[in-house]
Design a protein around this motif. Structure first.
Motif, PDB file in Angstrom:
ATOM      1  N   ALA A   2       0.987  -1.240  -0.055  1.00 45.11           N
ATOM      2  CA  ALA A   2      -0.124  -0.065  -0.117  1.00 45.11           C
ATOM      3  C   ALA A   2       0.892   1.150   0.029  1.00 45.11           C
ATOM      4  CB  ALA A   2      -0.859  -0.067   1.531  1.00 45.11           C
ATOM      5  N   GLU A   3       2.069   1.251   0.664  1.00 49.44           N
ATOM      6  CA  GLU A   3       2.888   2.205   0.960  1.00 49.44           C
ATOM      7  C   GLU A   3       3.775   2.480  -0.418  1.00 49.44           C
ATOM      8  OE1 GLU A   3       3.351   4.672   3.836  1.00 49.44           O
ATOM      9  OE2 GLU A   3       3.797   5.465   1.977  1.00 49.44           O
ATOM     10  N   VAL A   4       3.578   3.435  -1.255  1.00 50.66           N
ATOM     11  CA  VAL A   4       4.620   3.436  -2.402  1.00 50.66           C
ATOM     12  C   VAL A   4       5.515   4.579  -2.320  1.00 50.66           C
ATOM     13  CG1 VAL A   4       3.178   2.337  -3.901  1.00 50.66           C
ATOM     14  CG2 VAL A   4       2.734   4.909  -3.561  1.00 50.66           C
TER      15      VAL A   4
ATOM     16  N   PRO B  33       7.733  -7.737  -9.648  1.00 51.99           N
ATOM     17  CA  PRO B  33       6.107  -7.307  -9.641  1.00 51.99           C
ATOM     18  C   PRO B  33       5.818  -6.404  -8.310  1.00 51.99           C
ATOM     19  CG  PRO B  33       6.360  -9.833  -9.865  1.00 51.99           C
ATOM     20  CD  PRO B  33       7.954  -9.229  -9.680  1.00 51.99           C
ATOM     21  N   ASN B  34       6.751  -6.531  -7.384  1.00 56.10           N
ATOM     22  CA  ASN B  34       6.349  -5.815  -6.342  1.00 56.10           C
ATOM     23  C   ASN B  34       6.625  -4.186  -6.239  1.00 56.10           C
ATOM     24  OD1 ASN B  34       5.146  -7.659  -4.931  1.00 56.10           O
ATOM     25  ND2 ASN B  34       7.359  -8.044  -3.531  1.00 56.10           N
ATOM     26  N   ILE B  35       7.395  -3.754  -7.362  1.00 57.87           N
ATOM     27  CA  ILE B  35       7.557  -2.421  -7.649  1.00 57.87           C
ATOM     28  C   ILE B  35       6.440  -1.857  -8.366  1.00 57.87           C
ATOM     29  CG2 ILE B  35       8.628  -2.592  -9.926  1.00 57.87           C
ATOM     30  CD1 ILE B  35      10.140  -0.534  -7.046  1.00 57.87           C
ATOM     31  N   PRO B  96      12.908  -0.582  -0.740  1.00 59.41           N
ATOM     32  CA  PRO B  96      13.543  -1.827  -0.088  1.00 59.41           C
ATOM     33  C   PRO B  96      12.513  -3.095  -0.126  1.00 59.41           C
ATOM     34  CG  PRO B  96      13.121  -0.189   1.748  1.00 59.41           C
ATOM     35  CD  PRO B  96      12.789   0.444   0.532  1.00 59.41           C
ATOM     36  N   GLU B  97      11.063  -2.864  -0.261  1.00 58.91           N
ATOM     37  CA  GLU B  97      10.131  -3.746  -0.026  1.00 58.91           C
ATOM     38  C   GLU B  97       9.990  -4.517  -1.290  1.00 58.91           C
ATOM     39  OE1 GLU B  97       9.455  -4.740   3.013  1.00 58.91           O
ATOM     40  OE2 GLU B  97      10.215  -2.793   3.825  1.00 58.91           O
ATOM     41  N   ALA B 151      20.341  -2.213   2.534  1.00 54.12           N
ATOM     42  CA  ALA B 151      20.861  -2.905   1.691  1.00 54.12           C
ATOM     43  C   ALA B 151      22.477  -2.591   1.416  1.00 54.12           C
ATOM     44  CB  ALA B 151      20.109  -3.160   0.243  1.00 54.12           C
ATOM     45  N   LEU B 152      23.371  -3.355   1.132  1.00 46.78           N
ATOM     46  CA  LEU B 152      24.625  -2.788   1.083  1.00 46.78           C
ATOM     47  C   LEU B 152      25.230  -3.696  -0.387  1.00 46.78           C
ATOM     48  CD1 LEU B 152      27.574  -4.872   3.099  1.00 46.78           C
ATOM     49  CD2 LEU B 152      25.054  -5.836   2.557  1.00 46.78           C
ATOM     50  N   ALA B 153      24.569  -4.262  -0.956  1.00 46.21           N
ATOM     51  CA  ALA B 153      24.771  -4.856  -2.429  1.00 46.21           C
ATOM     52  C   ALA B 153      23.711  -5.464  -2.973  1.00 46.21           C
ATOM     53  CB  ALA B 153      25.943  -5.803  -2.245  1.00 46.21           C
ATOM     54  N   VAL B 154      23.871  -5.788  -4.383  1.00 45.35           N
ATOM     55  CA  VAL B 154      22.717  -6.543  -5.280  1.00 45.35           C
ATOM     56  C   VAL B 154      23.556  -7.625  -5.887  1.00 45.35           C
ATOM     57  CG1 VAL B 154      22.658  -4.826  -6.784  1.00 45.35           C
ATOM     58  CG2 VAL B 154      21.135  -6.247  -6.733  1.00 45.35           C
ATOM     59  N   GLY B 155      23.206  -8.810  -5.969  1.00 45.69           N
ATOM     60  CA  GLY B 155      23.823  -9.813  -6.880  1.00 45.69           C
ATOM     61  C   GLY B 155      22.770 -10.572  -7.348  1.00 45.69           C
TER      62      GLY B 155
END
Ligand SMILES: [Zn+2]
Lengths: 194, 188
Positions: A2-4, B33-35, B96-97, B151-155
């Protein structure tokens, strides 16, 4: 979800990381000093004794001790280096020179800006926008880059530079304002009296 | 990927067409998808995305920065050749989510910040965390750390998270982008 709204994250102005990671960088002491000055709440949250114990990791005590000993050694080395560099930086000086073009027109030349380690062209743009005037980067006789600004804006430029220095924990760097015309006159006067 | 990245590695910059921009956003949403609800904050509708082509078939995507602090543009995502689009750490910090995550133990932090791939034990020890639900090999994961918020990295997963748990040996995550690497330090 919900929070964007985007989460706003504070970044350390010294090492550019989120402050919780400063402890792993090579400028930890300076980072801490910066945070204490610029965000005391987070500083207390990260470095108060009560919270340090919360950060205790799940690693075995010996392993943790060895890791932190290694890290401390490395940090001590890098910090000594960084401190040397900082001391050198703090010794440096930014000079704002006011040069008279003709009776009414002035130009400001700023040297020693490399201490800020910022993109000078970007700083130029800031000046140009703030003062609605022209500003450019020019190599001086020593091969270093000066900033030139059109207009009589020495005091205003000083204010902006002071702010930039403070942001980077360099507020002890001296800023000297000189007037090119007066120097010439003084020199001329001296040569005459000789 | 960006250990030694710098301005010199940039070959060209070009505005992308609005149709391509829409495709880019759709592609990003299909991967993460969460974005979806926040995609217009990552790449605003009226913005112009600039494609920055670099050495080694690396492509950066930069947009106008919404928050005003002197810098005008920001790299929001990148891609290597035809691989999956990867969010930059600045994008990950804002949302971040939206991305799958793994967590390393405290002992692994300095290795990650040095750009090393992540070994399985660093992902399975008591301070570490892997999701309950399996993530397949090859997927992009954001990397968090014990006791830290951001977050400190992405991989990229070199084996599925289930395999990391069961085998617990060898490299688990190929490090792509981390705090302090060339991309982090590059300002568009
Ligand atoms: Zn820092």
């Amino acid at each position: 979800m919900a929070e964007v709204a985007p989460k706003s994250v504070l970044y350390c102005k010294i090492c550019s990381w989120p402050p919780e990671y400063c402890e792993f960088g090579s400028s930890f002491k300076r980072c801490q000093a910066w945070l204490q000055e610029n965000n005391e709440d987070l500083y207390n949250q990260l470095y108060s004794n009560a919270n340090l114990s919360n950060q205790l990791s799940s690693l075995s005590i010996e392993k943790e001790a060895k890791l932190s000993a290694d890290l401390e050694k490395k940090q001590a080395k890098e910090e000594a280096k960084a401190e040397k560099e900082l001391a050198k930086k703090l010794m440096s000086k930014i000079t704002i020179k006011r040069i008279e073009r003709n009776k009414r027109k002035h130009i400001i030349s700023i040297s020693g800006m490399e201490v800020l380690e910022m993109d000078l062209k970007k700083i130029c743009k800031t000046f140009a926008n703030k003062f609605a005037t022209g500003s450019t980067v020019q190599k001086n006789a020593e091969g270093k880059n000066d900033i030139l600004i059109q207009g009589d804006v020495s005091d205003e430029a000083k204010e902006i530079i002071e702010k930039l220095l403070t942001e980077q924990g360099l507020k002890d760097v001296k800023i000297e304002q000189v007037d090119d015309k007066k120097i010439k006159k003084k020199q001329a006067a001296q040569t005459q009296t000789k | 990927m960006f250990k030694k990245f710098s301005k010199e590695e940039i070959h060209s910059r070009s505005n992308i067409k609005s149709s391509v921009q829409r495709g880019l956003k759709a592609n990003f949403v299909s991967l993460y998808p969460n974005i979806e609800q926040a995609i217009d904050l990552v790449i605003p509708k009226k913005s112009q995305v600039i494609l920055i082509k670099c050495e080694d078939k690396i492509q950066l995507y930069s947009v106008d920065k919404s928050d005003e602090d002197g810098e005008n543009r920001e790299i929001v995502m990148f891609q290597h050749f035809n691989d999956d689009l990867v969010p930059t750490l600045t994008t990950i910090h804002k949302f971040p989510e939206a991305f799958p995550r793994v967590q390393v133990d405290r002992g692994a932090i300095k290795f990650v910040l040095g750009g090393a791939n992540i070994m399985c034990p660093g992902l399975t020890s008591p301070g570490a965390k892997l999701p309950d639900e399996n993530i397949e090999e090859g997927k992009i994961v954001t990397v968090y750390a014990e006791g830290k918020e951001h977050a400190l990295a992405v991989g990229k997963l070199l084996m599925s998270t289930d395999d990391i748990k069961s085998k617990n040996k060898g490299h688990g995550v190929e490090l792509i982008h981390y705090l302090g690497d060339g991309l982090w330090n590059y300002h568009d």
